[in-house]
Design an enzyme around this catalytic site. Sequence first.
Site, short mmCIF file in Angstrom:
data_model
loop_
_atom_site.label_atom_id
_atom_site.label_comp_id
_atom_site.label_asym_id
_atom_site.label_seq_id
_atom_site.Cartn_x
_atom_site.Cartn_y
_atom_site.Cartn_z
N ASP A 272 0.90 -1.19 0.06
CA ASP A 272 -0.11 0.11 -0.11
C ASP A 272 0.89 1.15 0.06
O ASP A 272 1.37 1.73 1.08
CB ASP A 272 -1.00 -0.12 1.17
CG ASP A 272 -1.80 1.21 1.14
OD1 ASP A 272 -2.00 2.07 0.38
OD2 ASP A 272 -2.59 1.36 2.36
N LYS A 279 1.85 7.87 0.54
CA LYS A 279 2.10 7.91 2.03
C LYS A 279 3.57 8.60 2.25
O LYS A 279 4.52 8.35 1.41
CB LYS A 279 2.33 6.62 2.39
CG LYS A 279 1.05 5.90 2.79
CD LYS A 279 1.08 4.46 3.32
CE LYS A 279 -0.16 3.92 3.60
NZ LYS A 279 -1.15 4.09 4.24
N ASP A 349 -5.56 6.63 -0.63
CA ASP A 349 -5.16 5.84 0.35
C ASP A 349 -6.10 4.88 1.11
O ASP A 349 -5.99 4.10 1.95
CB ASP A 349 -4.10 6.35 1.33
CG ASP A 349 -3.08 5.68 2.23
OD1 ASP A 349 -2.97 4.38 2.01
OD2 ASP A 349 -2.40 6.41 3.11
N ARG A 353 -11.18 -0.20 1.68
CA ARG A 353 -12.54 -0.45 1.84
C ARG A 353 -13.04 -0.54 0.34
O ARG A 353 -14.00 -1.01 0.14
CB ARG A 353 -12.92 0.69 2.70
CG ARG A 353 -12.70 2.15 2.21
CD ARG A 353 -12.99 3.02 2.95
NE ARG A 353 -11.74 3.36 3.94
CZ ARG A 353 -11.77 4.14 5.07
NH1 ARG A 353 -12.87 4.81 5.21
NH2 ARG A 353 -10.78 3.96 5.94
N1 BES Z 1 -3.27 0.16 5.46
C1 BES Z 1 -3.79 1.58 5.58
C2 BES Z 1 -3.85 1.40 7.20
C3 BES Z 1 -2.87 1.18 8.21
C4 BES Z 1 -2.12 2.34 8.51
C5 BES Z 1 -2.68 -0.20 8.44
C6 BES Z 1 -1.20 2.04 9.36
C7 BES Z 1 -1.52 -0.31 9.43
C8 BES Z 1 -0.69 0.71 9.73
C9 BES Z 1 -4.98 1.95 5.17
O1 BES Z 1 -5.25 1.45 3.59
C10 BES Z 1 -5.01 3.37 5.07
O2 BES Z 1 -3.99 3.97 4.39
N2 BES Z 1 -5.94 3.91 5.55
C11 BES Z 1 -5.86 5.40 5.64
C12 BES Z 1 -7.27 5.76 5.55
C13 BES Z 1 -7.40 7.18 5.34
C14 BES Z 1 -6.75 7.92 4.08
C15 BES Z 1 -8.88 7.73 5.26
C16 BES Z 1 -5.37 5.84 7.29
O3 BES Z 1 -5.73 5.15 8.19
O4 BES Z 1 -4.92 6.82 7.24
ZN ZN Z 2 -4.19 -0.07 3.08
MN MN Z 3 -4.22 2.81 2.36
#
Ligand code: BES
Ligand code: ZN
Ligand code: MN
Length: 498
Positions: A272, A279, A349, A353
């Site tokens: 990701d 990120k 990111d 979902r």
């Molecule tokens: N895979 C990440 C969530 C994640 C973050 C898992 C850190 C493990 C450690 C997910 O896809 C993500 O990036 N989520 C974002 C959502 C936001 C953009 C609404 C997040 O949690 O920052």
């Molecule tokens: Zn993710």
């Molecule tokens: Mn993500």
Amino acid sequence: MALKIEAASKDIAEIGDKCIVIAFFEDNLKLNKDIASFDKTINNAISNSIKNKDFKAELNEVKSFYVNSKKLDYVALLGLGKEKDFNLNKLMDAVSALSKKLRGMDIKSFSIYFDSFKNKNFDFESYLEKIIQAAALSLYQFTRYKTKDLDKVKRVDRVNIIVNENDANKAKKIVDETLVYAEAVNKTRDLVNTPPNVAVPEYVADYAKEIARKNGLKFTVLDEKQLEKLGMECYMAVARASVNKPRMFILEYNGKGNENPIVLVGKGLTYDTGGVNAKPANYMVNMKDDKAGACSVIHVLEACAKLKIKANVIGIGAMAENAIGGNAYKPDDVLKSYSGITVEVIHSDAEGRMVLADALAYSLKFKPKAIVDIATLTGASIIALGYGISPVLGNDQELVDKIKHAAEKSLDRVWQLPMPEDYEELIKSDVADIKHVNSDIDAGVIVGGIFLKQFVKDAKWAHIDIGATVWAKQEKGYKIKGATGFGVRLLLDFLRER
Ligand code: BES
Ligand code: ZN
Ligand code: MN
């Protein structure tokens, strides 16, 4: 050689092993009859170290000494702390501390005197189970990609658990079953720890296929063309910027005739990057763990077959890579999900979902008795509950209660968060049916849940967010640095309690 764990009944004086382990509570340092007579054969080494306060039995304290005996090299005393404060988590911590300490001394085999763990709250089955889990999980190490100094890596080959004669058969059954759990957790750790240049979506799907073949599970896989054709626009939007094409695999275990199945859906992002909303470097590193949901599902299905559990279980792994490319999906795009709901993209990111929306909607075709998804969905779960507890949300309280109950038994801890109706306005969109995230950062975990909820219609569904619990930054007890395998024991206990 893989770690062997066995239960056997033996007279304490007759144990021939590299090391024997006897546990004590801080507030009960008396030696029972058997230990007292054993103590005499080793020059009162135990009673002396208690008497001169060399060993106080504080929680996780390990005191070992070399005994000059024909049958034994070492005796190790393990501290369990105060009896009234003791619980299964502390039991696992203590046995983990012990196992790692003995491994550090290059002791390749040791025997644990099970009777010495007895106390007012003692329960044969759960104590035995947790001792085995602690030993097997805490001795895990991932060395596949190391090429240097491998001869210096220390390993324990065998752990024996000494039980009373009339408990031996009962104990053997528990050991066998618990080893299936431990293996499922450790294999999940291995797969999650596998680097993202190796563990691409096709690799994980092939891995699942091999597990299916070995365990008599039905296996199906959908490739990018089939996903596209099915109309999974949300899933494909996330996947299409990567040269590593998506795969959705389905594992089916039949253990209860034609009853409707429980469907487990795992998020399987092999990497990701965040997509065009990339990120920052320090947040991107480690995003190979974003496939952990799918990796757990594979090994839960394998364990179902090995344990011959009485349920029908289907496991879906939705594999993709969230990469950056000229054809990447981007904020403001509107996509038509497999269910027909149109989705406005806000942030690339929030890809998990999007993939799950289509995988969950697809799972309805199996007419599930219940759906449980497990996903590294949000970083917000770290803020909400920290690294030790996963949020659980769902549309059916009875189902969520079963997961909470399994969490208590398995020690994979969860805490329920609500999905209040009025929060649905957070995903209202001006251009599409819904948007996949709110425009602010409030209620990150809940919004993730509320979004997913739209795709399961009236099926009973629960969502476990392992964004925080998936990875151990620091070593703590049986949690070894790296992938934790969180959720495997939880889902297995959930499936078996039904
Ligand atoms: N895979 C990440 C969530 C994640 C973050 C898992 C850190 C493990 C450690 C997910 O896809 C993500 O990036 N989520 C974002 C959502 C936001 C953009 C609404 C997040 O949690 O920052
Ligand atoms: Zn993710
Ligand atoms: Mn993500």
